[in-house]
Design a protein around this motif. Structure first.
Motif, PDB file in Angstrom:
ATOM      1  N   LEU A 224      41.866  63.429  80.500  1.00  0.00           N
ATOM      2  CA  LEU A 224      41.647  62.844  80.874  1.00  0.00           C
ATOM      3  C   LEU A 224      39.738  62.575  80.545  1.00  0.00           C
ATOM      4  CD1 LEU A 224      44.346  62.903  82.229  1.00  0.00           C
ATOM      5  CD2 LEU A 224      43.650  61.435  83.906  1.00  0.00           C
ATOM      6  N   SER A 225      39.497  61.134  80.451  1.00  0.00           N
ATOM      7  CA  SER A 225      37.905  61.832  81.053  1.00  0.00           C
ATOM      8  C   SER A 225      37.036  61.092  81.876  1.00  0.00           C
ATOM      9  CB  SER A 225      37.442  60.844  79.951  1.00  0.00           C
ATOM     10  OG  SER A 225      37.851  59.337  79.771  1.00  0.00           O
ATOM     11  N   TYR A 237      33.549  64.723  83.607  1.00  0.00           N
ATOM     12  CA  TYR A 237      34.541  65.996  83.151  1.00  0.00           C
ATOM     13  C   TYR A 237      35.458  65.196  82.471  1.00  0.00           C
ATOM     14  CZ  TYR A 237      33.309  68.186  87.397  1.00  0.00           C
ATOM     15  OH  TYR A 237      33.160  69.108  88.303  1.00  0.00           O
ATOM     16  N   LEU A 238      36.324  65.999  81.729  1.00  0.00           N
ATOM     17  CA  LEU A 238      37.789  66.162  80.755  1.00  0.00           C
ATOM     18  C   LEU A 238      38.708  66.876  81.545  1.00  0.00           C
ATOM     19  CD1 LEU A 238      36.995  67.016  76.994  1.00  0.00           C
ATOM     20  CD2 LEU A 238      36.742  64.574  78.463  1.00  0.00           C
ATOM     21  N   PRO A 252      33.767  70.619  82.121  1.00  0.00           N
ATOM     22  CA  PRO A 252      32.077  69.335  82.253  1.00  0.00           C
ATOM     23  C   PRO A 252      31.772  69.394  80.681  1.00  0.00           C
ATOM     24  CG  PRO A 252      32.504  71.998  83.469  1.00  0.00           C
ATOM     25  CD  PRO A 252      33.290  72.151  82.102  1.00  0.00           C
ATOM     26  N   VAL A 253      31.619  67.862  80.625  1.00  0.00           N
ATOM     27  CA  VAL A 253      31.286  67.159  79.763  1.00  0.00           C
ATOM     28  C   VAL A 253      29.784  66.428  80.111  1.00  0.00           C
ATOM     29  CG1 VAL A 253      33.501  67.010  77.937  1.00  0.00           C
ATOM     30  CG2 VAL A 253      32.538  65.522  80.003  1.00  0.00           C
ATOM     31  N   LYS A 254      28.817  66.313  78.830  1.00  0.00           N
ATOM     32  CA  LYS A 254      28.159  64.811  79.416  1.00  0.00           C
ATOM     33  C   LYS A 254      28.692  63.640  80.229  1.00  0.00           C
ATOM     34  CE  LYS A 254      26.462  64.489  76.000  1.00  0.00           C
ATOM     35  NZ  LYS A 254      25.660  63.799  74.040  1.00  0.00           N
TER      36      LYS A 254
END
Length: 289
Positions: A224-225, A237-238, A252-254
């Motif tokens: 999920l994003s 987050y993913l 963690p993501v942008k």
């Protein structure tokens, strides 16, 4: 020497798909892989997801570049979820579900839900004639027959439901939400599609977040994003949910990761970063998945 040359060639091919970014987009919300490229929905230069302003479009990209910013010559307002069923690309556009023939580029389907839908969002394929479509304003998921245009509201209310996915092996529909007033209290839900009387319920050990997109990696994992917040988001987050252990972990993501999709051929995850006007194709291995 021949073996060395072949190895170098293979490595160069893999590295070319190591991570691919597509810039020059306009509020990209969703993506879908097709042949050697990607279709990406663009809501428009202004982030107005509910405005019928005619500035939306579906872009076609290859090799990290936008080859056609408006692949289909048709008026779109704020297109979001994309899905391919048969030879048709389906697009959720506020209160219309539209379909475009991939060969002729002509519109071949248009379901007008102006009198019943709030804001259509994600689209997921059940089969070539059945689609699942989330409505994040009405907090519900619709089952739409594209042949008869029959619309069925599935049982269960999910505050600001967004992403939707169908697992054909188990006949389970998964949906993720953003929470009431998009406050980040959204959950991951499930129901059996074949049981009309069964309502969506949260999965065991559900993560909590501002969930946008959802994909199923295999029989065990959902991804999920999570925007975390819509007010000046600094990161995202993913969320990897384990269907067997009922646990999850976050990557963690942008900021502003929107609707997710899989490029199965390249084993990559497609992430539109809506606020950055960019879509990235990220190898699943690089995410530790």
């Amino acid at each position: 020497m021949k073996k060395l040359f072949v190895s170098i060639l293979l490595l160069s091919t893999v590295s070319s798909y190591a991570r691919q970014a597509v810039d020059g987009l306009f509020s990209p919300e969703s993506a879908v892989a097709y042949k050697n490229g990607y279709f990406i929905s663009n809501m428009g230069p202004k982030l107005e997801p509910a405005a019928k302003d005619g500035d939306g479009a579906i872009a076609w990209t290859e090799n990290g570049r936008v080859q056609s910013p408006r692949y289909f010559n048709d008026t779109l307002h704020a297109p979001k979820g994309l899905e391919i069923a048969g030879n048709t690309l389906y697009v959720a556009d506020i209160d219309h579900l539209k379909g475009y023939d991939l060969n002729s580029r002509k519109k071949v389907f248009d379901l007008n839900l102006e009198n019943s839908a709030g804001m259509l969002n994600d689209v997921a394929r059940v089969n070539d004639s059945l689609l699942l479509v989330s409505d994040c304003v009405k907090d519900q998921v619709l089952l739409i027959n594209t042949r008869s245009k029959e619309v069925t509201v599935l049982q269960g209310t999910m505050p600001a439901v967004n992403g939707v996915w169908y697992d054909a092996q188990t006949d389970i529909v998964y949906a993720c939400a953003m929470g009431r007033d998009m406050d980040g209290t959204g959950l991951l839900y499930q129901k059996r599609l074949g049981n009309a009387g069964e309502a969506f319920v949260p999965v065991k050990g559900s993560p909590v977040g501002l969930f946008d997109g959802i994909v199923q990696l295999d029989a065990r994992y959902l991804l999920l994003s999570d925007w975390i917040t819509v007010k000046n988001p600094q990161s995202g987050y993913l969320c990897v949910y384990d269907l067997k252990q009922h646990t999850y972990r976050r990557i963690p993501v942008k900021h502003s990761p929107a609707d997710l999709a899989l490029d199965k051929r390249r084993k990559a995850l497609l992430i539109p970063f809506l606020l950055d006007n960019r879509m990235e194709a990220v190898p699943l291995k690089s995410l530790g998945i």
